[in-house]
Design a protein around this motif. Structure first.
Motif, PDB file in Angstrom:
ATOM      1  N   THR A   1      10.084  -5.364   7.730  1.00 33.13           N
ATOM      2  CA  THR A   1      10.116  -4.082   7.024  1.00 33.13           C
ATOM      3  C   THR A   1       8.940  -3.220   7.479  1.00 33.13           C
ATOM      4  OG1 THR A   1       9.848  -3.051   4.839  1.00 33.13           O
ATOM      5  CG2 THR A   1       8.835  -5.180   5.120  1.00 33.13           C
TER       6      THR A   1
ATOM      7  N   SER B   1      -7.734   4.321   2.539  1.00 33.80           N
ATOM      8  CA  SER B   1      -6.355   3.847   2.677  1.00 33.80           C
ATOM      9  C   SER B   1      -6.128   3.511   4.149  1.00 33.80           C
ATOM     10  CB  SER B   1      -5.373   4.904   2.178  1.00 33.80           C
ATOM     11  OG  SER B   1      -5.316   5.936   3.112  1.00 33.80           O
TER      12      SER B   1
ATOM     13  N   ILE C   1       4.365  -6.589  -3.761  1.00 35.68           N
ATOM     14  CA  ILE C   1       4.979  -6.513  -5.099  1.00 35.68           C
ATOM     15  C   ILE C   1       6.455  -6.927  -5.023  1.00 35.68           C
ATOM     16  CG2 ILE C   1       5.666  -4.896  -6.935  1.00 35.68           C
ATOM     17  CD1 ILE C   1       3.000  -3.402  -6.345  1.00 35.68           C
ATOM     18  N   ARG C   2       7.142  -6.435  -3.993  1.00 35.49           N
ATOM     19  CA  ARG C   2       8.567  -6.760  -3.865  1.00 35.49           C
ATOM     20  C   ARG C   2       8.763  -8.266  -3.606  1.00 35.49           C
ATOM     21  NH1 ARG C   2      12.650  -6.655  -0.072  1.00 35.49           N
ATOM     22  NH2 ARG C   2      11.379  -5.977   1.696  1.00 35.49           N
TER      23      ARG C   2
ATOM     24  N   GLU D   1       7.529  -1.339   5.122  1.00 37.25           N
ATOM     25  CA  GLU D   1       6.869  -1.022   3.852  1.00 37.25           C
ATOM     26  C   GLU D   1       5.360  -1.224   3.973  1.00 37.25           C
ATOM     27  OE1 GLU D   1       9.094  -2.915   0.142  1.00 37.25           O
ATOM     28  OE2 GLU D   1       9.572  -3.940   2.016  1.00 37.25           O
ATOM     29  N   LYS D   2       4.608  -0.491   3.152  1.00 40.67           N
ATOM     30  CA  LYS D   2       3.160  -0.743   3.046  1.00 40.67           C
ATOM     31  C   LYS D   2       2.965  -2.154   2.513  1.00 40.67           C
ATOM     32  CE  LYS D   2       1.326   3.731   1.922  1.00 40.67           C
ATOM     33  NZ  LYS D   2       0.729   4.538   0.888  1.00 40.67           N
ATOM     34  N   ASP D   3       1.844  -2.778   2.866  1.00 40.92           N
ATOM     35  CA  ASP D   3       1.662  -4.169   2.403  1.00 40.92           C
ATOM     36  C   ASP D   3       1.572  -4.255   0.874  1.00 40.92           C
ATOM     37  OD1 ASP D   3      -0.947  -3.187   2.199  1.00 40.92           O
ATOM     38  OD2 ASP D   3      -1.815  -4.588   3.665  1.00 40.92           O
ATOM     39  N   SER D   4       1.015  -3.205   0.231  1.00 43.92           N
ATOM     40  CA  SER D   4       0.917  -3.257  -1.236  1.00 43.92           C
ATOM     41  C   SER D   4       2.321  -3.230  -1.869  1.00 43.92           C
ATOM     42  CB  SER D   4       0.070  -2.100  -1.751  1.00 43.92           C
ATOM     43  OG  SER D   4       0.459  -0.902  -1.131  1.00 43.92           O
ATOM     44  N   ASP D   5       3.224  -2.427  -1.303  1.00 44.11           N
ATOM     45  CA  ASP D   5       4.598  -2.384  -1.830  1.00 44.11           C
ATOM     46  C   ASP D   5       5.332  -3.687  -1.529  1.00 44.11           C
ATOM     47  OD1 ASP D   5       4.134   0.185  -2.666  1.00 44.11           O
ATOM     48  OD2 ASP D   5       4.961   1.100  -0.850  1.00 44.11           O
ATOM     49  N   PHE D   6       5.151  -4.156  -0.304  1.00 51.10           N
ATOM     50  CA  PHE D   6       5.860  -5.370   0.112  1.00 51.10           C
ATOM     51  C   PHE D   6       5.395  -6.567  -0.726  1.00 51.10           C
ATOM     52  CE2 PHE D   6       6.585  -8.580   3.751  1.00 51.10           C
ATOM     53  CZ  PHE D   6       7.900  -8.795   3.358  1.00 51.10           C
TER      54      PHE D   6
ATOM     55  N   ARG E   1      -0.740  -3.221   8.095  1.00 47.12           N
ATOM     56  CA  ARG E   1       0.147  -3.921   7.152  1.00 47.12           C
ATOM     57  C   ARG E   1       0.045  -5.419   7.341  1.00 47.12           C
ATOM     58  NH1 ARG E   1       4.566   0.851   6.883  1.00 47.12           N
ATOM     59  NH2 ARG E   1       2.892   2.325   6.457  1.00 47.12           N
TER      60      ARG E   1
END
Ligand code: PMP
Ligand code: GLN
Length: 381
Positions: free
Chosen positions: A325, A354, A334-335, A327-332, A358
């Protein structure tokens, strides 16, 4: 409500607390916060019980129990050659976190500059800021996260008071090499720069490599606070026991703060650890023990779509995931916790600014069955 001006207005709750709470909420396997999910030695627990039964339940001496400081001195000299006087150069602390805070507050004045490397463990920058110091950081790049010493040179000026090192490094699992030490020594040779060396993973160095403690190098030792953690070493992170080593002129200042921050730390644990340390196998067995876990986790992840970064020390394994993916690592992170049931730490949390890098950090200080279950889930991603 009475108005209060925050001393750390940008600071929220630590990523470790956040991810562990999310893991608990979703019943996920928690490879985020760094702690073992197996028990510490029953022999050590028995020594603590015995110390309590023997009545060692009142204040310990401010600097720590002499018998424990003696054992720390013996271990340090045996492993690294560095000699420390237990009376004047060793203080037992409530974990490495307190030692780090104490060392920074003892020597950093307003406008002093402190150089550190990011990704960085989260407790350094707030302590510097609280003392009015200025953080000067150098961002390191995956996959190897090597320190470019010519860039460090550019950060040094007459306000530079301290360099913070952390080897083995959390979160990147890199270690300082002899070449790094050579470059560092040359760089600060005639400068009034102190070192804070966070060596909490000193016993977790793999593949036959040597831990480059500041206590190996007299010219570095004489300007260093070295910090270690019995929580990490003895699989008992909840005990919050650690220590600081420093030459007497620095330790004198350290103790001025220590005595008012905690005065002294847990007495029965100090008795127990002093006894336990007499058996060197308690720490000499750790590289092999954790290397096996590292290799087991890495082998399991071989067929995953994560790309594992090198791991030379610590109990963390980092990974990138371009194939999965963007996605940002913070989003990933959480997912992954919510949907796959495995919690990891997004390494972007270890940078102050920031970042688009990732990377996830997994803790492999876990029982084999925990690693099996986590890997099984991670292979489905
Ligand atoms: N430094 C590093 C690099 C760490 O990973 C940790 C977490 N154990 C600490 C310091 C703090 O150690 P302690 O739990 O002994 O306060
Ligand atoms: N050192 C641990 C880690 O890196 C966490 C300690 C903490 O929760 N403050 O995961």
């Amino acid at each position: 409500m009475i108005s209060v001006i925050s001393k750390l207005p940008q600071t929220g709750t630590t990523i470790f607390t956040t991810m562990s709470a999310l893991a608990n909420e979703h019943g996920a396997i928690n490879l985020s916060q760094g702690f073992p999910d197996f028990e510490c030695s029953p022999g050590l627990v028995e020594l603590v019980n015995k110390a309590m039964r023997d009545g060692h339940n009142q204040y310990a001496p401010m600097a720590g129990l002499p018998a424990l400081r003696e054992q720390i001195a013996l271990k340090t000299e045996k492993l690294y050659g560095g000699v420390y006087n237990p009376d004047t150069e060793i203080t037992v602390t409530a974990g490495a976190t307190q030692a780090i805070f104490t060392a920074i507050s003892a020597v950093i004045h307003p406008n002093d500059e402190v150089i550190m490397f990011e990704p960085a463990y989260d407790c350094y920058a707030p302590a510097i800021k609280l003392m009015g110091g200025v953080v000067k950081s150098l961002e390191l790049e995956p996959p190897n996260y090597r320190i470019a010493w010519d860039m460090v040179k550019r950060l040094i000026n007459n306000k530079t008071k301290m360099i913070i090192l952390n080897s083995p490094h959390n979160p990147t699992a890199t270690i300082l090499t002899k070449e790094d030490i050579g470059e560092l020594s040359a760089l600060i040779k005639n400068q009034d720069i102190l070192i804070l060396s966070d060596e909490v993973y000193e016993h977790l160095v793999f593949d036959g490599q040597e831990h480059q403690s500041m206590a190996r190098y007299p010219e570095l030792q004489q300007r260093s606070f070295i910090v270690s953690s019995f929580g990490k070493t003895f699989h008992a992170t909840g005990w919050k026991m650690g220590y600081c080593l420093a030459p007497a002129y620095l330790m004198q200042e350290f103790r001025k703060i220590h005595q008012f921050l905690v005065f002294s730390v847990n007495t029965p644990l100090q008795h127990a650890i002093a006894e336990y340390l007499k058996d060197e196998n308690t720490y000499l067995s750790l590289p092999g023990f954790f290397q096996e876990k590292r290799d087991y986790f890495r082998k399991g992840m071989e067929n995953s779509r994560f790309t594992l970064l090198p791991c030379a020390g610590s109990y963390f394994q980092s990974a990138t995931y371009e194939a999965i993916t963007n996605e940002k690592d913070s989003d990933f992170a959480i997912r992954l916790t919510r949907e796959i049931g495995v919690a990891a730490i997004p390494v972007s949390a270890f940078y102050r600014a920031s970042t688009e890098r990732r990377v996830l950090r997994f803790c492999f200080a876990k029982m084999q069955e925990t690693i099996d279950k986590a890997v099984e889930r991670l292979l489905t991603v």
